[in-house]
Design a protein around this motif. Structure first.
Motif, PDB file in Angstrom:
ATOM      1  N   LEU A 169      -4.993  -0.796   7.639  1.00  0.00           N
ATOM      2  CA  LEU A 169      -4.507  -1.948   8.405  1.00  0.00           C
ATOM      3  C   LEU A 169      -4.521  -3.241   7.596  1.00  0.00           C
ATOM      4  N   GLN A 170      -5.386  -3.343   6.608  1.00  0.00           N
ATOM      5  CA  GLN A 170      -5.571  -4.617   5.915  1.00  0.00           C
ATOM      6  C   GLN A 170      -4.557  -4.874   4.814  1.00  0.00           C
ATOM      7  N   GLU A 171      -4.053  -3.840   4.203  1.00  0.00           N
ATOM      8  CA  GLU A 171      -3.106  -3.998   3.101  1.00  0.00           C
ATOM      9  C   GLU A 171      -1.679  -3.944   3.630  1.00  0.00           C
ATOM     10  N   GLU A 172      -0.730  -4.348   2.793  1.00  0.00           N
ATOM     11  CA  GLU A 172       0.689  -4.243   3.154  1.00  0.00           C
ATOM     12  C   GLU A 172       1.051  -2.776   3.345  1.00  0.00           C
ATOM     13  N   GLU A 173       1.922  -2.505   4.315  1.00  0.00           N
ATOM     14  CA  GLU A 173       2.255  -1.118   4.647  1.00  0.00           C
ATOM     15  C   GLU A 173       2.794  -0.355   3.442  1.00  0.00           C
ATOM     16  N   GLU A 174       3.649  -0.982   2.657  1.00  0.00           N
ATOM     17  CA  GLU A 174       4.217  -0.308   1.489  1.00  0.00           C
ATOM     18  C   GLU A 174       3.131   0.044   0.468  1.00  0.00           C
ATOM     19  N   ASP A 175       2.161  -0.861   0.291  1.00  0.00           N
ATOM     20  CA  ASP A 175       1.059  -0.600  -0.638  1.00  0.00           C
ATOM     21  C   ASP A 175       0.188   0.553  -0.138  1.00  0.00           C
ATOM     22  N   VAL A 176      -0.063   0.581   1.165  1.00  0.00           N
ATOM     23  CA  VAL A 176      -0.863   1.669   1.737  1.00  0.00           C
ATOM     24  C   VAL A 176      -0.133   2.997   1.556  1.00  0.00           C
ATOM     25  N   LEU A 177       1.161   3.013   1.844  1.00  0.00           N
ATOM     26  CA  LEU A 177       1.946   4.245   1.680  1.00  0.00           C
ATOM     27  C   LEU A 177       1.908   4.708   0.226  1.00  0.00           C
ATOM     28  N   ASN A 178       2.044   3.794  -0.708  1.00  0.00           N
ATOM     29  CA  ASN A 178       1.981   4.166  -2.130  1.00  0.00           C
ATOM     30  C   ASN A 178       0.621   4.750  -2.488  1.00  0.00           C
TER      31      ASN A 178
END
Length: 139
Positions: free
Chosen positions: A87-96
């Motif tokens: 939840l804390q990071e950008e969605e694209e960064d989490v997906l990566n």
């Protein structure tokens, strides 16, 4: 995700054999599935960004998504702190990051075929495959 089918066949030879064919999700399919799970999870817990309108996320989808993500990445998402990055990071960064974790898992080729001399060995192997992630289909 995808329906799992199972078809065990015995060849008509002096020594019957049994086979399991495993088909894994492609990298694109894995990415699409993870993106969907992550989106459903975040839609429930995060407020829309400024200027965005949206319906609150579905609690059941969020709960199911969380459960699946935790099962897939049990070693990485093993505490509230480690889970918090969803939840804390950008969605694209989490997906990566999730995709990087997937690459670190020992996946076989796109399709594997395993042969067994008897039904008992075959069924035992099937039992062991219950928790293997990213299997699209068993034949």
């Amino acid at each position: 995700m995808t329906r799992i089918t199972l078809d065990l066949t015995s060849q008509h030879t002096a020594k019957p054999s049994f086979a399991i064919e495993l088909e894994y999700f492609s990298e694109d399919e894995i990415e699409q599935n993870l993106a969907g799970l992550l989106s459903a999870y975040r839609a429930f817990y995060l407020e829309p960004d400024d200027g965005e309108t949206g319906q609150p996320g579905d609690a059941n989808k969020a709960r199911d998504s969380r459960r699946i993500l935790k099962a897939l990445f049990e070693h990485q998402l093993n505490s509230a702190d480690s889970e918090g990055f969803l939840l804390q990071e950008e969605e694209e960064d989490v997906l990566n990051t999730l995709l990087t974790w997937v690459q670190g898992m020992q996946r076989q080729s796109a399709v594997d075929r395993e042969m067994f001399a008897n039904l008992s060995e075959c069924l035992s192997r099937l039992d062991g495959l219950r928790m293997v992630p990213f299997i699209k289909r068993l034949v």
